[in-house]
Design a protein around this motif. Sequence first.
Motif, short mmCIF file in Angstrom:
data_model
loop_
_atom_site.label_atom_id
_atom_site.label_comp_id
_atom_site.label_asym_id
_atom_site.label_seq_id
_atom_site.Cartn_x
_atom_site.Cartn_y
_atom_site.Cartn_z
N LEU A 56 -16.63 -63.36 19.60
CA LEU A 56 -17.58 -64.28 20.24
C LEU A 56 -17.37 -65.69 19.71
CD1 LEU A 56 -20.02 -64.14 22.24
CD2 LEU A 56 -21.50 -64.14 20.21
N ASP A 57 -17.28 -66.65 20.62
CA ASP A 57 -17.06 -68.06 20.25
C ASP A 57 -18.17 -68.90 20.90
OD1 ASP A 57 -16.01 -70.40 19.30
OD2 ASP A 57 -14.38 -70.50 20.76
N GLN A 58 -19.26 -69.09 20.18
CA GLN A 58 -20.45 -69.72 20.74
C GLN A 58 -21.07 -70.65 19.72
OE1 GLN A 58 -22.83 -67.10 23.35
NE2 GLN A 58 -24.59 -67.76 22.14
N ASN A 59 -21.54 -71.83 20.16
CA ASN A 59 -22.07 -72.84 19.25
C ASN A 59 -23.57 -72.73 19.05
OD1 ASN A 59 -19.53 -74.07 18.86
ND2 ASN A 59 -19.76 -75.22 20.77
N GLN A 60 -24.28 -72.08 19.97
CA GLN A 60 -25.73 -72.00 19.85
C GLN A 60 -26.24 -70.72 20.50
OE1 GLN A 60 -27.07 -75.47 21.98
NE2 GLN A 60 -26.85 -74.52 23.99
N SER A 100 -30.46 -67.80 25.89
CA SER A 100 -31.20 -66.72 26.52
C SER A 100 -30.22 -65.83 27.28
CB SER A 100 -32.24 -67.28 27.49
OG SER A 100 -32.83 -66.25 28.25
N TYR A 101 -30.42 -64.51 27.22
CA TYR A 101 -29.49 -63.62 27.91
C TYR A 101 -29.54 -63.79 29.42
CZ TYR A 101 -33.41 -60.26 28.57
OH TYR A 101 -34.59 -59.65 28.91
N TYR A 112 -25.26 -60.51 24.16
CA TYR A 112 -24.61 -60.93 22.93
C TYR A 112 -24.71 -62.43 22.70
CZ TYR A 112 -22.57 -56.22 22.82
OH TYR A 112 -22.38 -54.86 22.79
N SER A 113 -25.05 -63.20 23.74
CA SER A 113 -25.16 -64.64 23.60
C SER A 113 -26.46 -65.04 22.89
CB SER A 113 -25.10 -65.33 24.97
OG SER A 113 -26.24 -64.99 25.74
N THR A 114 -27.37 -64.08 22.67
CA THR A 114 -28.63 -64.42 22.02
C THR A 114 -28.46 -64.70 20.53
OG1 THR A 114 -29.12 -62.07 21.63
CG2 THR A 114 -29.95 -63.05 23.68
N ASP A 115 -27.30 -64.34 19.97
CA ASP A 115 -27.02 -64.57 18.55
C ASP A 115 -25.61 -65.12 18.39
OD1 ASP A 115 -26.74 -64.60 15.82
OD2 ASP A 115 -27.10 -62.45 15.52
N LYS A 116 -25.52 -66.42 18.15
CA LYS A 116 -24.20 -67.06 18.05
C LYS A 116 -23.41 -66.58 16.85
CE LYS A 116 -25.86 -71.14 15.52
NZ LYS A 116 -25.15 -70.80 14.26
#
Length: 277
Positions: free
Chosen positions: A230-234, A237-238, A255-259
Motif C-alpha cells: 500500500l502506497d498512501q499518504n493519508q 474513507s472506504y 484498506y485505504s482507511t489506514d495509510k
Amino acid sequence: MKFNIKNIIGITAFLISQGMIAQFYIGAQSGIGNIQSDVKGTTAGNRLGGAVKAGYIYPLTNHIGIGAGLEFSQYKQQVSLSSSSVTLCNFEVDPSTSAFVYNVTTSNYKEEQTLHAVQIPLFVQYSTNINKGIDFNFRAGAKYFLPVNYKIEATANSVNGSAYYPDVNLTITDLPEYGFGGQSNYSASGEYQTKGIIMSMFELGFTFDMGKKNALYAAMFLEKGYGSILDQNQDESYIGYNPTSAENRKANGLYSTDKDAKIQPVAFGLTLGWNFK
C-alpha cells in the motif's frame, strides 16, 4: 547508480553468454493466494491465485545453481467488514474549506479485490539425483514483487454518509445536494495505490527426465511478502465523499482507511514446469 552505454552492453553480453550454458525453464503455479492485512474490523476470504513464469538456472557445481527469471501473478479475494453494519469516520473538507467528520455506515459491504503483479525472482537451487531420471530439488531465495494494478469492485445494500462539524456542533444527515444522505444498492470500482516489496520464496520438488534435453518439474511452493504494497499518504474513507451528490461516491476500499496498514501477499500451492537442459 548511473550506467553508460558500454556498461549496459557489457552486462547484457555477460548475461547472454551465461544463459547459453544455463538450464531454461517455463512453468505455472497455482494455489491459495491471500493479501494479508492488519486493518482492524475487516475479514478476507482466501481464493485461488496463480502465476506464469520463465527463467534460467546457471549451474555453479553439480548440485548448486543460481536462478533468475520473470513471473506474472494474480491474486483474487473478497474482503468485507467483520460486522454487517458499522460506522467508520474520517476527516474531510467541504467545498467551502470547512473541515468536518465524515461518518459512513454501510449494510453488507463487500469488495472483490484483484491484484496483478510482476515478480523478479533470484534464488539458489540445490539438486541431487535420487533415482534414474529423477532429481530432488530445493529452491530458496527472494523476489521483487511489483504490483501492476490492484483493483476493487465494491458493493453494499445501502450506504449512508453524514457530517459532523465540531466547530459549530452541527450534524447533517440528509442534504443530498451537498453529499450527505443515503443510497441503496451501492456499486463502484476503485483502485489502491501500490509500491514494490521483497518476498521470500521456497520450493521443494522433483524433476523427471522426459528425454535427453527435457524434464518435467513438480514442486510445492511458499511465498511471503515483507513490508506493505500500500502506497498512501493519508487515511481515507472506504467510500469517498462526493460534495455534490449522495450518490456516485468513489470506492476507496477498506484498506485505504489506514495509510500505515501492512498489506502483504502470501501464497502457497503447487508448481508445474518444463526444464530445457
